[in-house]
Scaffold this motif. Sequence first.
Motif, mmCIF file in Angstrom:
data_model
loop_
_atom_site.group_PDB
_atom_site.id
_atom_site.type_symbol
_atom_site.label_atom_id
_atom_site.label_comp_id
_atom_site.label_asym_id
_atom_site.label_seq_id
_atom_site.Cartn_x
_atom_site.Cartn_y
_atom_site.Cartn_z
ATOM 1 N N UNK A 143 -14.420 -72.733 -6.280
ATOM 2 C CA UNK A 143 -15.865 -72.770 -6.539
ATOM 3 C C UNK A 143 -16.179 -71.920 -7.767
ATOM 4 N N UNK A 144 -15.627 -70.695 -7.806
ATOM 5 C CA UNK A 144 -15.938 -69.792 -8.934
ATOM 6 C C UNK A 144 -15.375 -70.328 -10.247
ATOM 7 N N UNK A 145 -14.182 -70.923 -10.231
ATOM 8 C CA UNK A 145 -13.582 -71.480 -11.457
ATOM 9 C C UNK A 145 -14.438 -72.616 -12.008
ATOM 10 N N UNK A 146 -15.054 -73.396 -11.120
ATOM 11 C CA UNK A 146 -15.808 -74.578 -11.583
ATOM 12 C C UNK A 146 -17.263 -74.271 -11.887
ATOM 13 N N UNK A 147 -17.843 -73.330 -11.131
ATOM 14 C CA UNK A 147 -19.284 -73.110 -11.234
ATOM 15 C C UNK A 147 -19.624 -71.792 -11.941
ATOM 16 N N UNK A 148 -18.636 -70.883 -12.001
ATOM 17 C CA UNK A 148 -18.827 -69.635 -12.749
ATOM 18 C C UNK A 148 -19.446 -68.534 -11.926
ATOM 19 N N UNK A 177 -7.272 -62.803 -2.607
ATOM 20 C CA UNK A 177 -7.131 -63.671 -3.783
ATOM 21 C C UNK A 177 -8.491 -63.753 -4.466
ATOM 22 N N UNK A 178 -8.585 -63.274 -5.691
ATOM 23 C CA UNK A 178 -9.832 -63.368 -6.480
ATOM 24 C C UNK A 178 -9.452 -63.175 -7.947
ATOM 25 N N UNK A 179 -10.339 -63.589 -8.876
ATOM 26 C CA UNK A 179 -9.964 -63.537 -10.299
ATOM 27 C C UNK A 179 -9.472 -62.159 -10.752
ATOM 28 N N UNK A 180 -10.061 -61.086 -10.162
ATOM 29 C CA UNK A 180 -9.658 -59.725 -10.588
ATOM 30 C C UNK A 180 -8.196 -59.435 -10.263
ATOM 31 N N UNK A 181 -7.645 -60.172 -9.299
ATOM 32 C CA UNK A 181 -6.250 -59.899 -8.907
ATOM 33 C C UNK A 181 -5.293 -60.913 -9.493
ATOM 34 N N UNK A 182 -5.761 -61.636 -10.524
ATOM 35 C CA UNK A 182 -4.892 -62.618 -11.173
ATOM 36 C C UNK A 182 -4.640 -62.166 -12.609
ATOM 37 N N UNK A 224 -6.842 -62.229 -15.876
ATOM 38 C CA UNK A 224 -7.318 -63.606 -15.777
ATOM 39 C C UNK A 224 -8.834 -63.666 -15.873
ATOM 40 N N UNK A 225 -9.527 -62.723 -15.229
ATOM 41 C CA UNK A 225 -11.000 -62.841 -15.184
ATOM 42 C C UNK A 225 -11.586 -62.593 -16.569
ATOM 43 N N UNK A 226 -10.847 -61.867 -17.434
ATOM 44 C CA UNK A 226 -11.315 -61.717 -18.827
ATOM 45 C C UNK A 226 -11.213 -63.060 -19.528
ATOM 46 N N UNK A 227 -10.099 -63.771 -19.238
ATOM 47 C CA UNK A 227 -9.863 -65.097 -19.840
ATOM 48 C C UNK A 227 -10.956 -66.055 -19.353
ATOM 49 N N UNK A 228 -11.262 -65.943 -18.026
ATOM 50 C CA UNK A 228 -12.308 -66.802 -17.439
ATOM 51 C C UNK A 228 -13.653 -66.512 -18.114
ATOM 52 N N UNK A 229 -13.959 -65.249 -18.334
ATOM 53 C CA UNK A 229 -15.270 -64.919 -18.930
ATOM 54 C C UNK A 229 -15.313 -65.349 -20.399
#
Length: 267
Positions: free
Chosen positions: A198-203, A135-140, A95-100
């Motif tokens: 917060x991280x999803x919206x603000x990066x 729960x954090x992007x790395x674990x999604x 997921x965090x790759x997708x987010x980046x």
Amino acid sequence: MAEYWTLDDFEIGRLLGRGKFGQVWLARERKSGFVVALKIIPIKEIQSAETVRQIRREIEIHSNLKHDNILRMYGHFYDRDSIYLILEYAGKGEFFRFLSEKGGRFSEEEAAAYIRQVISALVYMREHSVIHRDIKPENLLLGCDDQLKIADFGWAVHNADKRRMTFCGTMEYLAPEMVNNEMHNGSIDLWCLGILTYEFLIGKTPFESKNRNMREAYKKISSLKYSIPETVGSNASDFISRLLVLNPGDRMDLGDALRHPFISRPG
Ligand SMILES: CS(=O)(=O)NCc1cccc(-c2cn3c(Cl)cnc3c(Nc3ccc(N4CCOCC4)cc3)n2)c1
């Protein structure tokens, strides 16, 4: 389903990636042709008894969870070299790759859609008295139809009673009760939900600390020193501020989170 799996039951494909323990391989179960992700943890990589306990707990907790937004663990087996976890294959990977690739943050619509899936998984976990705690992007992970999948239950525990645990989770995601090494319970996942939103919206995370200085991060968390940029909509910032609350008992609960305008009426 075979009673006991062995490595010969699977045809191993490409390496998907490596975790904190072992590697994750694409694999196909020979008889059924069913595609899975096989997490292979070499025994020699498991040094401490704590790690063994953590993997045993991960298997025991994760195997019993069946929800669309939780990566399935179909089974496990081991031989003299490794422990093998038979996991659901998430078709779009980390997921965090997708987010980046999205420039590190989502639109409010997209963020709300993913956070809604996390809440749905957390409601299910609460019904099974499981707290994830990390729960954090790395674990999604992301399924092939863009479904968010919570993976890596290495830090999960049964929310039996109040728990006192050593340092766990990730620094920027640490809840105040963890920083102050106090007792904690399921509300810890509510705090992480706030950090994740917060991280999803603000990066970036609200309590980021320069050069990963623990003391600085702890101080910011314990004094709730964070700000939400003006660019973030009022619903979204209200949602975050009701989760990033020092006292665990005062955090917005999952029911209210699902009904909150940011989630129920995105944008
Ligand atoms: C802590 S960790 O072990 O979870 N992180 C290491 C890591 C690193 C990278 C991947 C993966 C990974 C794990 N997966 C699991 Cl578990 C199930 N499906 C996947 C899974 N699926 C997956 C699906 C598609 C892709 N592609 C898509 C096309 O572009 C190239 C990458 C990659 C992984 N990937 C894991």
